[in-house]
Design a protein around this motif. Structure first.
Motif, PDB file in Angstrom:
ATOM      1  N   PRO A 163     108.245 123.946 134.744  1.00 19.07           N
ATOM      2  CA  PRO A 163     108.711 124.296 133.401  1.00 19.07           C
ATOM      3  C   PRO A 163     109.763 123.321 132.901  1.00 19.07           C
ATOM      4  O   PRO A 163     110.474 122.684 133.688  1.00 19.07           O
ATOM      5  CB  PRO A 163     109.326 125.687 133.577  1.00 19.07           C
ATOM      6  CG  PRO A 163     108.908 126.146 134.945  1.00 19.07           C
ATOM      7  CD  PRO A 163     108.699 124.903 135.744  1.00 19.07           C
TER       8      PRO A 163
ATOM      9  N   THR B  18     113.376 126.609 129.029  1.00 14.95           N
ATOM     10  CA  THR B  18     112.672 127.871 128.790  1.00 14.95           C
ATOM     11  C   THR B  18     113.676 128.976 128.503  1.00 14.95           C
ATOM     12  O   THR B  18     114.769 129.000 129.075  1.00 14.95           O
ATOM     13  CB  THR B  18     111.840 128.250 130.037  1.00 14.95           C
ATOM     14  OG1 THR B  18     110.942 127.179 130.357  1.00 14.95           O
ATOM     15  CG2 THR B  18     111.052 129.529 129.820  1.00 14.95           C
TER      16      THR B  18
ATOM     17  N   ALA C 299     110.493 126.732 125.553  1.00 15.24           N
ATOM     18  CA  ALA C 299     109.268 127.481 125.833  1.00 15.24           C
ATOM     19  C   ALA C 299     109.624 128.944 126.048  1.00 15.24           C
ATOM     20  O   ALA C 299     110.768 129.291 126.368  1.00 15.24           O
ATOM     21  CB  ALA C 299     108.580 126.926 127.071  1.00 15.24           C
TER      22      ALA C 299
ATOM     23  N   THR D 175     109.011 132.475 128.273  1.00 14.47           N
ATOM     24  CA  THR D 175     108.662 132.775 129.665  1.00 14.47           C
ATOM     25  C   THR D 175     107.171 133.072 129.796  1.00 14.47           C
ATOM     26  O   THR D 175     106.557 132.746 130.814  1.00 14.47           O
ATOM     27  CB  THR D 175     109.483 133.967 130.186  1.00 14.47           C
ATOM     28  OG1 THR D 175     109.295 135.095 129.306  1.00 14.47           O
ATOM     29  CG2 THR D 175     110.959 133.620 130.258  1.00 14.47           C
TER      30      THR D 175
ATOM     31  N   VAL E 131     105.124 129.860 130.256  1.00 14.98           N
ATOM     32  CA  VAL E 131     105.159 129.376 131.639  1.00 14.98           C
ATOM     33  C   VAL E 131     104.287 130.258 132.527  1.00 14.98           C
ATOM     34  O   VAL E 131     103.511 129.768 133.352  1.00 14.98           O
ATOM     35  CB  VAL E 131     106.605 129.345 132.171  1.00 14.98           C
ATOM     36  CG1 VAL E 131     106.627 128.912 133.632  1.00 14.98           C
ATOM     37  CG2 VAL E 131     107.463 128.411 131.327  1.00 14.98           C
TER      38      VAL E 131
END
Length: 264
Positions: free
Chosen positions: A184, A187, A228, A230, A233
Motif C-alpha cells: 500500500p 492510506t 487510498a 482501506t 487495499v
C-alpha cells in the motif's frame, strides 16, 4: 469477476481496525470463515459486533493475542490451529529521529512488523502444503521501497517483509500454496488517519488539506493525488487470496497510487 471463498478459513492478524479490518470484512463478504485478531478483548469484541451487524450470516471468531510476542503467537495458534488463508497484516509505525532511537525500539518494531508474520507462516504454511492449497499475504508498504527518513526503522521492517514473502514463495513452489506481498501507499488507515487529524488540529486546517500537504511534501509522486481507502487495499488482498489468483505468487502487488516510480 466473482470471488468465492466459502469453505476457506482465513486468519487476519491485526484486524480490529484499518487495513486489517477492511481485509477481514472483505474475506467475510466473499464467504470465508474469518478469525479476527487484536491485542485487547474490547477491540476484538467491537470488530466482531460491527462486522456481524453488516454481515449477519458471516462466520466470525475472535482471538485476543499480541502477535508481537512468541507467547501471543502461541495463543493464536492454539485457538486457531489451522488456516487456508493467512494475512500477515499486524504492524505499526512511529515518527522518530534515527539518532535518538535505542536498540529496544528497533527490536520491538521488528518483532511486530516482521516476526509476527514469520512465526505465523512457520506455523500455518506447512499444513497448507500438506493439503495442496493455501494463500499467504504479507502487508508491506511502499515505505519498504522508498525508505522514509522520519521512519527508517519502519521502512527497514517493510523491506524485510518483502524479502520474507519472496523467499517463502520460492520455498513453497509447486505445492499449491501462493505467497505474495501487498504494497500500500498512503492510506486512510487508523494510524495515518490519526496522524493527519492531529496535524490538521495543530495547523488549523481540514484533514483533507493535511492529507494534500502530506502528499505534496513527502509523496509527490502519487498519481491519484489522494490517500487510498482501506477497502481499496483490501480488494487487492482478497484477489490475491482467491482461486482466480492461482498463478500469482512471489509478487509485490502495489496499491500505492503510483507513488513508486517504477514500471515493474
Amino acid at each position: 469477476m466473482h470471488i468465492e471463498l466459502k469453505g476457506r478459513k482465513a486468519i487476519v492478524t491485526g484486524s480490529t481496525a484499518g487495513i486489517g479490518r477492511a481485509i477481514a470484512e472483505g474475506m467475510a463478504r466473499a464467504g470465508a470463515a474469518v478469525v479476527i485478531n487484536g491485542r485487547t478483548q474490547e477491540r476484538v469484541d467491537t470488530a466482531l459486533r460491527e462486522i456481524r451487524a453488516l454481515l449477519p450470516e458471516a462466520e466470525l471468531t475472535g482471538v485476543v493475542a499480541d502477535v508481537a510476542t512468541a507467547q501471543g503467537c502461541a495463543v493464536l495458534f492454539e485457538q486457531a490451529p489451522n488456516a487456508d488463508i493467512l494475512v500477515n497484516n499486524a504492524g505499526t509505525a512511529f515518527l522518530n529521529n534515527f539518532f535518538d532511537q535505542n536498540d529496544n525500539e528497533w527490536l520491538e518494531l521488528f518483532q511486530l512488523n516482521v516476526m509476527s508474520g514469520v512465526r505465523a507462516a512457520r506455523h500455518y504454511v506447512p499444513k497448507m502444503m500438506e493439503r495442496g492449497w493455501g494463500r499467504v499475504v504479507f502487508v508491506s508498504s511502499e515505505s519498504g521501497l522508498n525508505i522514509p527518513k522520519e521512519m527508517i526503522d519502519y521502512g527497514v521492517t517493510k523491506a524485510a517483509t518483502l524479502a520474507v514473502s519472496r523467499g517463502l514463495a520460492e520455498l513453497v513452489a509447486g505445492t499449491g500454496v501462493t505467497v505474495n506481498a501487498v504494497v500500500p501507499g498512503p492510506t486512510n488507515s487508523e494510524i495515518l488517519s490519526n496522524w493527519m487529524k492531529a496535524t490538521a488540529q495543530e495547523q488549523g486546517i481540514t484533514q483533507e488539506e493535511a492529507e494534500q500537504q502530506f502528499l505534496k511534501t513527502t509523496r509527490p509522486t502519487s498519481l491519484i493525488n489522494r490517500f487510498a481507502t482501506t477497502e481499496e487495499v483490501a480488494n487487492m488482498v482478497i484477489y490475491a487470496c482467491s482461486e482466480q489468483a492461482s498463478a500469482t505468487t512471489g509478487a509485490a502487488l502495489r496499491v500505492d497510487g503510483g507513488v513508486v516510480r517504477s514500471i515493474v
